[in-house]
Design a protein around this motif. Structure first.
Motif, mmCIF file in Angstrom:
data_model
loop_
_atom_site.group_PDB
_atom_site.id
_atom_site.type_symbol
_atom_site.label_atom_id
_atom_site.label_comp_id
_atom_site.label_asym_id
_atom_site.label_seq_id
_atom_site.Cartn_x
_atom_site.Cartn_y
_atom_site.Cartn_z
ATOM 1 N N ARG A 17 29.871 37.979 47.656
ATOM 2 C CA ARG A 17 30.609 39.047 47.167
ATOM 3 C C ARG A 17 31.099 39.091 45.816
ATOM 4 N NH1 ARG A 17 33.488 35.156 50.303
ATOM 5 N NH2 ARG A 17 32.759 36.221 52.144
ATOM 6 N N PRO A 18 31.538 40.291 45.357
ATOM 7 C CA PRO A 18 31.667 40.206 43.880
ATOM 8 C C PRO A 18 33.022 39.591 43.513
ATOM 9 C CG PRO A 18 31.257 42.426 44.900
ATOM 10 C CD PRO A 18 31.204 41.677 45.781
ATOM 11 N N MET A 19 33.209 38.986 42.443
ATOM 12 C CA MET A 19 34.312 38.114 41.847
ATOM 13 C C MET A 19 34.759 38.742 40.418
ATOM 14 S SD MET A 19 35.028 34.242 41.108
ATOM 15 C CE MET A 19 35.112 33.652 42.543
ATOM 16 N N GLU A 20 35.919 39.336 40.398
ATOM 17 C CA GLU A 20 36.330 39.614 38.957
ATOM 18 C C GLU A 20 36.336 38.543 38.014
ATOM 19 O OE1 GLU A 20 36.704 42.975 37.808
ATOM 20 O OE2 GLU A 20 36.365 43.792 39.879
ATOM 21 N N GLU A 21 36.197 38.654 36.701
ATOM 22 C CA GLU A 21 35.972 37.702 35.542
ATOM 23 C C GLU A 21 37.487 37.088 35.735
ATOM 24 O OE1 GLU A 21 34.441 35.917 31.883
ATOM 25 O OE2 GLU A 21 33.468 37.291 33.645
ATOM 26 N N GLN A 22 38.596 37.734 35.744
ATOM 27 C CA GLN A 22 39.952 37.264 35.714
ATOM 28 C C GLN A 22 39.894 36.274 36.980
ATOM 29 O OE1 GLN A 22 43.177 40.126 35.655
ATOM 30 N NE2 GLN A 22 44.778 38.609 35.373
ATOM 31 N N GLN A 23 39.481 36.526 37.931
ATOM 32 C CA GLN A 23 39.404 35.731 39.080
ATOM 33 C C GLN A 23 38.757 34.470 38.906
ATOM 34 O OE1 GLN A 23 38.380 37.672 42.840
ATOM 35 N NE2 GLN A 23 38.524 35.912 44.068
ATOM 36 N N ALA A 24 37.750 34.505 38.202
ATOM 37 C CA ALA A 24 36.813 33.367 38.162
ATOM 38 C C ALA A 24 37.607 32.420 37.000
ATOM 39 C CB ALA A 24 35.665 33.875 37.591
ATOM 40 N N ILE A 25 38.110 32.894 36.066
ATOM 41 C CA ILE A 25 38.802 32.065 35.000
ATOM 42 C C ILE A 25 39.934 31.491 35.717
ATOM 43 C CG2 ILE A 25 39.934 32.302 32.790
ATOM 44 C CD1 ILE A 25 36.843 32.584 32.552
ATOM 45 N N ALA A 26 40.653 32.259 36.577
ATOM 46 C CA ALA A 26 41.848 31.664 37.360
ATOM 47 C C ALA A 26 41.407 30.354 38.033
ATOM 48 C CB ALA A 26 42.573 32.777 38.104
ATOM 49 N N VAL A 27 40.269 30.652 38.876
ATOM 50 C CA VAL A 27 39.678 29.357 39.596
ATOM 51 C C VAL A 27 39.529 28.235 38.628
ATOM 52 C CG1 VAL A 27 37.975 28.402 40.897
ATOM 53 C CG2 VAL A 27 38.710 30.775 41.305
ATOM 54 N N ILE A 28 38.750 28.389 37.479
ATOM 55 C CA ILE A 28 38.751 27.344 36.574
ATOM 56 C C ILE A 28 39.916 26.590 36.006
ATOM 57 C CG2 ILE A 28 37.643 26.603 34.374
ATOM 58 C CD1 ILE A 28 35.451 28.793 34.909
ATOM 59 N N ASP A 29 40.851 27.491 35.673
ATOM 60 C CA ASP A 29 42.209 26.963 35.036
ATOM 61 C C ASP A 29 42.805 26.277 36.218
ATOM 62 O OD1 ASP A 29 41.605 28.554 32.721
ATOM 63 O OD2 ASP A 29 43.065 30.241 33.374
ATOM 64 N N GLN A 30 42.943 26.796 37.520
ATOM 65 C CA GLN A 30 43.491 25.928 38.428
ATOM 66 C C GLN A 30 42.791 24.773 38.727
ATOM 67 O OE1 GLN A 30 46.589 26.982 39.944
ATOM 68 N NE2 GLN A 30 46.455 24.733 40.654
ATOM 69 N N ALA A 31 41.284 24.725 38.882
ATOM 70 C CA ALA A 31 40.833 23.390 38.951
ATOM 71 C C ALA A 31 41.225 22.471 38.019
ATOM 72 C CB ALA A 31 39.339 23.747 38.976
ATOM 73 N N VAL A 32 41.323 22.792 36.772
ATOM 74 C CA VAL A 32 41.681 21.793 35.721
ATOM 75 C C VAL A 32 43.096 21.153 36.379
ATOM 76 C CG1 VAL A 32 42.116 21.236 33.344
ATOM 77 C CG2 VAL A 32 40.243 22.781 33.981
ATOM 78 N N GLN A 33 43.900 22.070 36.370
ATOM 79 C CA GLN A 33 45.408 21.627 36.708
ATOM 80 C C GLN A 33 45.395 20.746 37.860
ATOM 81 O OE1 GLN A 33 48.311 24.552 36.905
ATOM 82 N NE2 GLN A 33 47.317 25.848 35.576
#
Length: 342
Positions: free
Chosen positions: A34-50
């Protein structure tokens, strides 16, 4: 749960590459299903690092470059992230009549398609294109992607020869030049890992869905051989494509990227029943179990929303009594020789 000392020990991968106990799989960042917005993808990466998921695994195949490009745009803000990617497919332009909303499982992807190529030149070209999309010159690990009979059927032997005679030399040269820290296979089947152990000098396997709470066949042969050879394992897809994530929805439960057969559904229900008696989410057991094996240097899971990463962190930190693992073994739901978290 795994003690602090044990977690630190598990971080030491073969040949000097270090990984966190848990890593992020970036297939969802390529619009998986399914499509994912760029902002959503970046939020996943940010949260993963945290959450401590400071290693991220991607591939050209994931969204035909989209996953790598999105990760590349996030990396400047997160210098602590280490990256692995894959080789074995080249991305080539598609014709207009090949366009479709979803292709090879990826939605709204660029007008490219993956073509298998395990040759020396093909792997070098793939690696350089990945580095360009990622915006980096070096990656922690490079995996040859999807070798094996499960993927290639009657073409398996020809692709295996192509890799052994050409692609493997490319990986060895990249490692010798310092462009990668470790090399290995990223696959879904045990047999090709065992074949590689007897023929190739590799550092690590990324094995998806084969060493999980649901199935532990690698304990009988592969993992002992890995221990003997000093080869590490990244246990990917700990939820077996979703069926161990614990969510009960209206649609079918997925196993091995397809609707799960009834025998698998019934086994998962039995595992879930044991977990419920201990008030432990089955997803917590699924995430914690693979990390207990000494050859497993990281457990790799993919998430499509930041909330899912936060849930995963809670599951990782959920206390699980040793008696839960004992009961799973007593009921034949877990390999009797499986190392379990303590």
């Amino acid at each position: 749960m795994i003690s602090g000392d044990e977690r630190e020990h598990r971080r030491i991968a073969a040949r000097g590459v270090t990984l966190p106990p848990y890593s992020l799989g970036a297939a969802p960042l390529g619009n998986l299903y399914r499509p994912m917005e760029e902002q959503q993808a970046i939020a996943v990466i940010d949260q993963a690092v945290q959450a401590g998921f400071t290693h991220i695994d991607t591939a050209p195949h994931y969204g035909f470059g989209l996953s790598e490009s999105r990760l590349g745009r996030a990396l400047p803000a997160h210098p602590e992230i280490s990256v692995s990617t894959k080789v074995g497919r080249l991305l080539v332009p598609i014709d207009a009549d090949e366009r479709a909303p979803v292709r090879f499982g990826f939605a709204n992807a660029p007008d490219l398609k993956p073509v298998f190529d395990y040759s020396y030149d093909g792997l070098m070209r793939s690696f350089e294109a990945s580095c360009e999309r990622l915006g980096i010159e070096r990656v922690a690990i490079v995996f040859a992607h999807d070798l094996g009979e499960m993927t290639h059927a009657e073409q398996n032997e020809s692709y295996w020869r192509e890799f052994c005679e050409g692609g493997m030399r490319a990986l060895a040269e990249l490692k010798a030049a310092g462009r990668v820290g470790a090399i290995g296979l990223g696959v879904n089947e045990v047999a090709v890992c065992e074949r590689a152990l007897s023929a190739l000098d590799l550092d690590v396997f990324l094995l998806a869905g084969r060493y999980t709470l649901l199935e532990q066949a690698p304990l009988d042969s592969l993992l002992p051989q890995c221990a003997q050879r000093g080869v590490s394992l990244i246990a990917a897809s700990p939820f077996n494509s979703g069926i161990l994530a614990g969510a009960e929805g209206a649609g079918p439960a997925y196993y091995n990227y397809e609707p799960a057969p009834e025998a698998i559904v019934q086994k998962v229900r039995r595992i879930q029943s044991v977990c419920e008696r201990y008030r432990v989410p089955v997803a917590a057991a699924a995430l914690q179990f693979p990390a207990a094996h000494p050859q497993v240097v990281s457990v790799l899971a993919g998430f499509s929303r930041a909330e899912e990463v936060r849930s995963a962190r809670r599951w990782i930190d959920t206390p699980i009594p040793p008696s839960l693992w004992d009961e799973l073994k007593e009921h034949g739901l877990l390999h009797p020789g499986a190392p379990c978290p303590t």
